[in-house]
Design a protein around this motif. Sequence first.
Motif, PDB file in Angstrom:
ATOM      1  N   MET A 106       1.010   1.926  -1.540  1.00 15.02           N
ATOM      2  CA  MET A 106       0.411   3.363  -1.033  1.00 15.02           C
ATOM      3  C   MET A 106      -1.019   3.658  -1.316  1.00 15.02           C
ATOM      4  O   MET A 106      -1.420   3.393  -2.432  1.00 15.02           O
ATOM      5  CB  MET A 106       1.383   4.456  -1.182  1.00 15.02           C
ATOM      6  CG  MET A 106       2.797   4.150  -0.693  1.00 15.02           C
ATOM      7  SD  MET A 106       3.884   5.791  -0.852  1.00 15.02           S
ATOM      8  CE  MET A 106       3.016   7.051  -0.209  1.00 15.02           C
ATOM      9  N   LYS A 107      -1.822   4.352  -0.701  1.00 15.30           N
ATOM     10  CA  LYS A 107      -2.909   4.855  -0.853  1.00 15.30           C
ATOM     11  C   LYS A 107      -3.258   6.248  -0.097  1.00 15.30           C
ATOM     12  O   LYS A 107      -3.223   5.915   1.218  1.00 15.30           O
ATOM     13  CB  LYS A 107      -4.110   3.881  -0.724  1.00 15.30           C
ATOM     14  CG  LYS A 107      -5.394   4.372  -0.916  1.00 15.30           C
ATOM     15  CD  LYS A 107      -5.888   4.441  -2.430  1.00 15.30           C
ATOM     16  CE  LYS A 107      -7.471   4.572  -2.523  1.00 15.30           C
ATOM     17  NZ  LYS A 107      -7.789   4.549  -4.113  1.00 15.30           N
ATOM     18  N   GLY A 108      -3.283   7.192  -0.492  1.00 11.83           N
ATOM     19  CA  GLY A 108      -3.954   8.350   0.180  1.00 11.83           C
ATOM     20  C   GLY A 108      -2.842   8.779   0.986  1.00 11.83           C
ATOM     21  O   GLY A 108      -3.162   9.418   2.223  1.00 11.83           O
ATOM     22  N   GLY A 109      -1.425   8.809   0.870  1.00 14.31           N
ATOM     23  CA  GLY A 109      -0.451   9.150   1.421  1.00 14.31           C
ATOM     24  C   GLY A 109      -0.100   8.361   2.651  1.00 14.31           C
ATOM     25  O   GLY A 109       0.795   8.624   3.668  1.00 14.31           O
ATOM     26  N   ARG A 110      -0.805   7.182   2.601  1.00 12.71           N
ATOM     27  CA  ARG A 110      -0.476   6.256   3.625  1.00 12.71           C
ATOM     28  C   ARG A 110       0.221   4.861   2.974  1.00 12.71           C
ATOM     29  O   ARG A 110      -0.284   4.424   2.126  1.00 12.71           O
ATOM     30  CB  ARG A 110      -1.817   5.756   4.431  1.00 12.71           C
ATOM     31  CG  ARG A 110      -2.229   7.044   5.306  1.00 12.71           C
ATOM     32  CD  ARG A 110      -3.422   6.672   6.213  1.00 12.71           C
ATOM     33  NE  ARG A 110      -4.635   6.291   5.230  1.00 12.71           N
ATOM     34  CZ  ARG A 110      -5.191   5.078   4.796  1.00 12.71           C
ATOM     35  NH1 ARG A 110      -4.737   4.255   5.868  1.00 12.71           N
ATOM     36  NH2 ARG A 110      -6.135   4.788   4.024  1.00 12.71           N
ATOM     37  N   MET A 111       0.853   4.118   3.884  1.00  8.95           N
ATOM     38  CA  MET A 111       1.391   2.737   3.471  1.00  8.95           C
ATOM     39  C   MET A 111       0.348   1.442   3.955  1.00  8.95           C
ATOM     40  O   MET A 111       0.360   1.389   5.260  1.00  8.95           O
ATOM     41  CB  MET A 111       2.908   2.651   4.246  1.00  8.95           C
ATOM     42  CG  MET A 111       3.407   1.292   3.502  1.00  8.95           C
ATOM     43  SD  MET A 111       4.203   1.794   1.938  1.00  8.95           S
ATOM     44  CE  MET A 111       5.528   2.547   2.200  1.00  8.95           C
ATOM     45  N   LEU A 112      -0.352   1.016   3.029  1.00  9.03           N
ATOM     46  CA  LEU A 112      -1.612   0.235   3.447  1.00  9.03           C
ATOM     47  C   LEU A 112      -0.820  -1.008   3.819  1.00  9.03           C
ATOM     48  O   LEU A 112      -1.258  -1.582   4.781  1.00  9.03           O
ATOM     49  CB  LEU A 112      -2.537  -0.185   2.417  1.00  9.03           C
ATOM     50  CG  LEU A 112      -3.231   1.171   1.794  1.00  9.03           C
ATOM     51  CD1 LEU A 112      -4.275   0.590   0.648  1.00  9.03           C
ATOM     52  CD2 LEU A 112      -4.000   1.671   2.977  1.00  9.03           C
ATOM     53  N   LEU A 113       0.202  -1.507   3.201  1.00 12.70           N
ATOM     54  CA  LEU A 113       0.789  -2.779   3.730  1.00 12.70           C
ATOM     55  C   LEU A 113       2.296  -2.972   3.009  1.00 12.70           C
ATOM     56  O   LEU A 113       2.548  -2.303   1.908  1.00 12.70           O
ATOM     57  CB  LEU A 113       0.333  -3.853   2.896  1.00 12.70           C
ATOM     58  CG  LEU A 113       0.528  -5.335   3.083  1.00 12.70           C
ATOM     59  CD1 LEU A 113       0.380  -5.657   4.469  1.00 12.70           C
ATOM     60  CD2 LEU A 113      -0.113  -6.323   2.051  1.00 12.70           C
ATOM     61  N   GLU A 114       3.274  -3.453   4.015  1.00 15.61           N
ATOM     62  CA  GLU A 114       4.596  -3.357   3.470  1.00 15.61           C
ATOM     63  C   GLU A 114       5.158  -4.694   3.991  1.00 15.61           C
ATOM     64  O   GLU A 114       5.396  -4.949   5.334  1.00 15.61           O
ATOM     65  CB  GLU A 114       5.533  -2.240   3.997  1.00 15.61           C
ATOM     66  CG  GLU A 114       6.812  -2.131   3.720  1.00 15.61           C
ATOM     67  CD  GLU A 114       7.865  -2.963   4.374  1.00 15.61           C
ATOM     68  OE1 GLU A 114       8.719  -3.901   3.970  1.00 15.61           O
ATOM     69  OE2 GLU A 114       7.773  -2.442   5.799  1.00 15.61           O
TER      70      GLU A 114
END
Length: 297
Positions: free
Chosen positions: A200-208
Amino acid sequence: MIRIDKVTKCYDRVKSLDGIDTVIESGSIFGLIGSNGSGKSTLLRVMSGIFRPDSGSVEYDGKPVFENVPLKNEIVYLSDEQYFLPAATLDDMARLYAAAYAGFSAEEYKRLSDLFALPRSRKIATYSKGMQKQAAILLGLSAMPRYLLCDETFDGLDPVMRQLVKRVLADAVAKRGLTAVIASHNLRELEDVCDHVGIMKGGRMLLEKGLDELQDELVKVQLAFADGGALPDGLDILHSSSMGRLQQLVLRGNADEIRERLAAANPLFVDTVPLTLEEIFIYELGGADDEIKDIVL
């Protein structure tokens, strides 16, 4: 199964969660990774039903979690900051958990308190930070939840205790199908315990992605050529470095196919090297060091 669908959450004008979408399979350990302020703790509070999302939804096996008391009886949320009743002993807190959770197991509580070797009649306020963290973990597991949400579970634990906690969690997943979500700011803490990981970064899921999937897609090799030797064309090279004749490469593709292609170029030697979780994320994100340097360093 936990389904998180387009969840957003704002504090005043600050967007803490920005359209989070993910699915966490039952009977797995999901590592939620991000630096301080990335939104991990807010997401866990939304997942536990403490906070209502501004938009989107969180469902457990198709059931919404917010204000769902029967479902919350199957969920234990362990905050980064533990709370215990003033002057309470471990046994006092066990009685409180037994009153709150219908599935609380006195047998499991005794087994875990013996395993962690915590003094049950001593006031928890006199425990060290690490002992208080252990107390919270064993109380949460003794409630026999189907879902365990942990915020910085390993923070404050010494290396030996970290391994014990990981073993206890893995045992609960294997034996009774526990689904655990573990949030951490440190990739290395989760490398040997999680099935799936999300960053997570800045309230977003960058990669899962699943760890097996990630490890199948990237290959790290060391090789050396004699004078005049060269790499074959067409390799998807994400990173390369060299020291004299020795070259180290990170490539995208199938490991067996890459080894065959490199071997056909007649190197002096070629060997595959395991990638760390940290390296996997760096190269999977395209080398976006600015996005994750505060997480992996």
